[in-house]
Design a protein around this motif. Sequence first.
Motif, PDB file in Angstrom:
ATOM      1  N   THR A 145     -48.084  36.460  -2.575  1.00 44.22           N
ATOM      2  CA  THR A 145     -48.769  37.563  -3.241  1.00 44.22           C
ATOM      3  C   THR A 145     -49.753  38.194  -2.261  1.00 44.22           C
ATOM      4  O   THR A 145     -50.094  37.597  -1.233  1.00 44.22           O
ATOM      5  N   ILE A 146     -50.215  39.395  -2.589  1.00 41.85           N
ATOM      6  CA  ILE A 146     -51.257  40.065  -1.817  1.00 41.85           C
ATOM      7  C   ILE A 146     -52.489  40.168  -2.704  1.00 41.85           C
ATOM      8  O   ILE A 146     -52.428  40.735  -3.799  1.00 41.85           O
ATOM      9  N   ASP A 147     -53.604  39.578  -2.258  1.00 39.82           N
ATOM     10  CA  ASP A 147     -54.802  39.560  -3.094  1.00 39.82           C
ATOM     11  C   ASP A 147     -55.565  40.883  -2.999  1.00 39.82           C
ATOM     12  O   ASP A 147     -55.148  41.811  -2.305  1.00 39.82           O
ATOM     13  N   LYS A 148     -56.684  40.975  -3.709  1.00 43.29           N
ATOM     14  CA  LYS A 148     -57.429  42.227  -3.786  1.00 43.29           C
ATOM     15  C   LYS A 148     -58.012  42.656  -2.441  1.00 43.29           C
ATOM     16  O   LYS A 148     -58.280  43.842  -2.225  1.00 43.29           O
ATOM     17  N   ALA A 149     -58.211  41.710  -1.536  1.00 39.69           N
ATOM     18  CA  ALA A 149     -58.730  42.059  -0.215  1.00 39.69           C
ATOM     19  C   ALA A 149     -57.638  42.567   0.715  1.00 39.69           C
ATOM     20  O   ALA A 149     -57.931  43.182   1.745  1.00 39.69           O
ATOM     21  N   GLY A 150     -56.367  42.283   0.366  1.00 42.00           N
ATOM     22  CA  GLY A 150     -55.245  42.658   1.222  1.00 42.00           C
ATOM     23  C   GLY A 150     -54.620  41.497   1.946  1.00 42.00           C
ATOM     24  O   GLY A 150     -53.676  41.672   2.721  1.00 42.00           O
ATOM     25  N   ASN A 151     -55.131  40.268   1.711  1.00 37.69           N
ATOM     26  CA  ASN A 151     -54.565  39.074   2.329  1.00 37.69           C
ATOM     27  C   ASN A 151     -53.226  38.716   1.697  1.00 37.69           C
ATOM     28  O   ASN A 151     -53.066  38.805   0.473  1.00 37.69           O
ATOM     29  N   VAL A 152     -52.285  38.269   2.527  1.00 38.21           N
ATOM     30  CA  VAL A 152     -51.036  37.696   2.028  1.00 38.21           C
ATOM     31  C   VAL A 152     -51.260  36.198   1.869  1.00 38.21           C
ATOM     32  O   VAL A 152     -51.649  35.514   2.820  1.00 38.21           O
ATOM     33  N   VAL A 153     -51.029  35.687   0.658  1.00 33.85           N
ATOM     34  CA  VAL A 153     -51.265  34.273   0.356  1.00 33.85           C
ATOM     35  C   VAL A 153     -49.975  33.694  -0.201  1.00 33.85           C
ATOM     36  O   VAL A 153     -49.428  34.213  -1.186  1.00 33.85           O
ATOM     37  N   ALA A 154     -49.455  32.636   0.419  1.00 30.51           N
ATOM     38  CA  ALA A 154     -48.157  32.086   0.027  1.00 30.51           C
ATOM     39  C   ALA A 154     -48.224  30.579  -0.189  1.00 30.51           C
ATOM     40  O   ALA A 154     -48.773  29.846   0.637  1.00 30.51           O
ATOM     41  N   THR A 155     -47.661  30.126  -1.305  1.00 37.47           N
ATOM     42  CA  THR A 155     -47.531  28.702  -1.607  1.00 37.47           C
ATOM     43  C   THR A 155     -46.053  28.335  -1.574  1.00 37.47           C
ATOM     44  O   THR A 155     -45.182  29.195  -1.774  1.00 37.47           O
ATOM     45  N   PRO A 156     -45.728  27.042  -1.359  1.00 34.26           N
ATOM     46  CA  PRO A 156     -44.315  26.660  -1.254  1.00 34.26           C
ATOM     47  C   PRO A 156     -43.546  26.776  -2.562  1.00 34.26           C
ATOM     48  O   PRO A 156     -42.325  26.894  -2.557  1.00 34.26           O
ATOM     49  N   ALA A 157     -44.269  26.744  -3.694  1.00 34.07           N
ATOM     50  CA  ALA A 157     -43.621  26.851  -5.000  1.00 34.07           C
ATOM     51  C   ALA A 157     -44.645  27.332  -6.015  1.00 34.07           C
ATOM     52  O   ALA A 157     -45.853  27.215  -5.802  1.00 34.07           O
TER      53      ALA A 157
ATOM     54  N   HIS B  87     -45.545  26.122  -8.770  1.00 37.99           N
ATOM     55  CA  HIS B  87     -46.365  25.060  -9.379  1.00 37.99           C
ATOM     56  C   HIS B  87     -47.323  24.405  -8.385  1.00 37.99           C
ATOM     57  O   HIS B  87     -48.118  23.550  -8.774  1.00 37.99           O
ATOM     58  N   ALA B  88     -47.270  24.778  -7.121  1.00 36.31           N
ATOM     59  CA  ALA B  88     -48.177  24.185  -6.126  1.00 36.31           C
ATOM     60  C   ALA B  88     -49.587  24.713  -6.373  1.00 36.31           C
ATOM     61  O   ALA B  88     -49.847  25.902  -6.254  1.00 36.31           O
ATOM     62  N   ASP B  89     -50.502  23.813  -6.728  1.00 38.96           N
ATOM     63  CA  ASP B  89     -51.849  24.263  -7.094  1.00 38.96           C
ATOM     64  C   ASP B  89     -52.949  23.567  -6.300  1.00 38.96           C
ATOM     65  O   ASP B  89     -54.098  23.518  -6.733  1.00 38.96           O
ATOM     66  N   GLY B  90     -52.607  23.038  -5.141  1.00 39.32           N
ATOM     67  CA  GLY B  90     -53.610  22.418  -4.287  1.00 39.32           C
ATOM     68  C   GLY B  90     -53.844  20.960  -4.627  1.00 39.32           C
ATOM     69  O   GLY B  90     -53.242  20.425  -5.561  1.00 39.32           O
ATOM     70  N   PRO B  91     -54.745  20.336  -3.870  1.00 36.52           N
ATOM     71  CA  PRO B  91     -55.506  20.909  -2.755  1.00 36.52           C
ATOM     72  C   PRO B  91     -54.575  21.392  -1.637  1.00 36.52           C
ATOM     73  O   PRO B  91     -53.434  20.957  -1.537  1.00 36.52           O
ATOM     74  N   TYR B  92     -55.106  22.284  -0.817  1.00 33.01           N
ATOM     75  CA  TYR B  92     -54.303  22.918   0.217  1.00 33.01           C
ATOM     76  C   TYR B  92     -54.834  22.613   1.620  1.00 33.01           C
ATOM     77  O   TYR B  92     -56.038  22.428   1.814  1.00 33.01           O
ATOM     78  N   VAL B  93     -53.912  22.624   2.565  1.00 30.39           N
ATOM     79  CA  VAL B  93     -54.252  22.771   3.976  1.00 30.39           C
ATOM     80  C   VAL B  93     -53.736  24.143   4.372  1.00 30.39           C
ATOM     81  O   VAL B  93     -52.541  24.429   4.243  1.00 30.39           O
ATOM     82  N   ALA B  94     -54.642  25.022   4.777  1.00 30.58           N
ATOM     83  CA  ALA B  94     -54.287  26.418   5.028  1.00 30.58           C
ATOM     84  C   ALA B  94     -53.940  26.664   6.485  1.00 30.58           C
ATOM     85  O   ALA B  94     -54.660  26.234   7.390  1.00 30.58           O
ATOM     86  N   LEU B  95     -52.815  27.353   6.699  1.00 28.87           N
ATOM     87  CA  LEU B  95     -52.453  27.901   8.004  1.00 28.87           C
ATOM     88  C   LEU B  95     -52.699  29.396   7.913  1.00 28.87           C
ATOM     89  O   LEU B  95     -52.118  30.068   7.054  1.00 28.87           O
ATOM     90  N   THR B  96     -53.551  29.940   8.762  1.00 29.31           N
ATOM     91  CA  THR B  96     -53.888  31.353   8.674  1.00 29.31           C
ATOM     92  C   THR B  96     -53.667  32.060  10.007  1.00 29.31           C
ATOM     93  O   THR B  96     -53.767  31.445  11.071  1.00 29.31           O
ATOM     94  N   ALA B  97     -53.387  33.359   9.920  1.00 30.84           N
ATOM     95  CA  ALA B  97     -53.272  34.214  11.104  1.00 30.84           C
ATOM     96  C   ALA B  97     -53.681  35.616  10.685  1.00 30.84           C
ATOM     97  O   ALA B  97     -53.243  36.102   9.634  1.00 30.84           O
ATOM     98  N   HIS B  98     -54.531  36.273  11.463  1.00 35.17           N
ATOM     99  CA  HIS B  98     -55.007  37.585  11.039  1.00 35.17           C
ATOM    100  C   HIS B  98     -53.983  38.678  11.317  1.00 35.17           C
ATOM    101  O   HIS B  98     -53.304  38.693  12.339  1.00 35.17           O
TER     102      HIS B  98
END
Length: 411
Positions: free
Chosen positions: A71-83, A85-96
């Motif tokens: 999904t794309i959040d209100k700030a414009g970030n693309v945020v992706a989960t593997p499924a 039902h995946a609701d964390g906790p998360y380890v985030a991999l990010t790239a600008h």
Amino acid sequence: MPANLAPTGTLVSELAEVRGVRECLQWFTREKQWINEAHLQLCRIPAQTFLEQERAEWMATQLRSYGWEATIDKAGNVVATPAAHADGPYVALTAHLDTVLAPRTKDDISVEPDGRFRGPGISDNGAGLAALLALARALKSCPPLEDCHADPLLIANVGEEGEGNLSGMRYLSKSATGGKIAAFLVLDGASTDHITNRALGSRRFEVAFTGPGGHSWSDYGMGNPVHALGRAIALFTETRINGTPKSSFNVGFIEGGASINSIPPLARAKVDIRSESNERMDELVDALTSAVERALEFENQRATGGKVAVKIREIGSRPAARLADHSPVLACLRAVDSHLGIRSHLDCASTDANIPISLGIPAVSIGAGGQGGGAHSAQEWFKPEGRDLGLKRIFLTLCLLLRDADLAGGK
């Protein structure tokens, strides 16, 4: 990884032989051509700071095609989960997503005869985004990871460069999703020789002097904003900042006036202040304010006509911070580097990791592999040779963190 057990080279070696892990490691070498093509394709989509939407939509589409919930959040970030039902906790991999310069045409992103990629944003942060796509596809192409206490979260965020002021990471950290992130691996640029564990702070200001303006001859004596600004800059640059903590300042932009024979109504400059210490940045801000006030007073004492006024506006602020030496993220990276034969060093830089580190969330910024240079210029370049080593480093570190029960809160 058992709770309270720091990873070792032996543990990483054992992990690398697990079927799903081994197949992913092989995938990065086998799919070099696909990764290169994805890299070039994404870099041909312009994404200067504040204008990342088209690239964000493209990234989200790619991630969905691999099987991720993006999904794309209100700030414009693309945020992706593997499924779903995946609701964390998360380890985030990010790239600008954003770049300082953007290609004007697709031909501005090219491949030279020696295989080197060239064009604006090709390394910073084309390399990081290509790694994000590679990790996303590899994780869905290979058998699922076992014994995980957290879920991976993939983020392509906005606003890392310049006056973007880390807006994407700030928004994410305040969101409900951000509250579930146990650690960050920030992918920024190329190479594997560094681990950024110290957040270089910065504060940025616009200094604007204004006056009535007029003719250089008939209105001589009126306060001149350019003269006042020049004096303010000269006074500020007399500030001494020798010693530690390491600090710097820079006047990187000056604007004002319309003609040589006019007294300008406006003159402004943008000032960048950096330090490894928030307290030292505060001292330099005080020095800037004092220099501006002294220049204003001098110019108005000199003026026989209209006076000048000044406004100082803060246009960016990034906190300085340091990741604890005993952080599990550092322990995992060092174990992986030992296993892969990578010789890396700890360093200090201004990256998206500034925000989570300042909030007490474990985070580091690392390169995505390959070699790059010429950042923030039209001649920026990237060599993909050795990229797979960087991807294996990221993947193995991610696996260790996903298995860390203490880090994830025992999911």
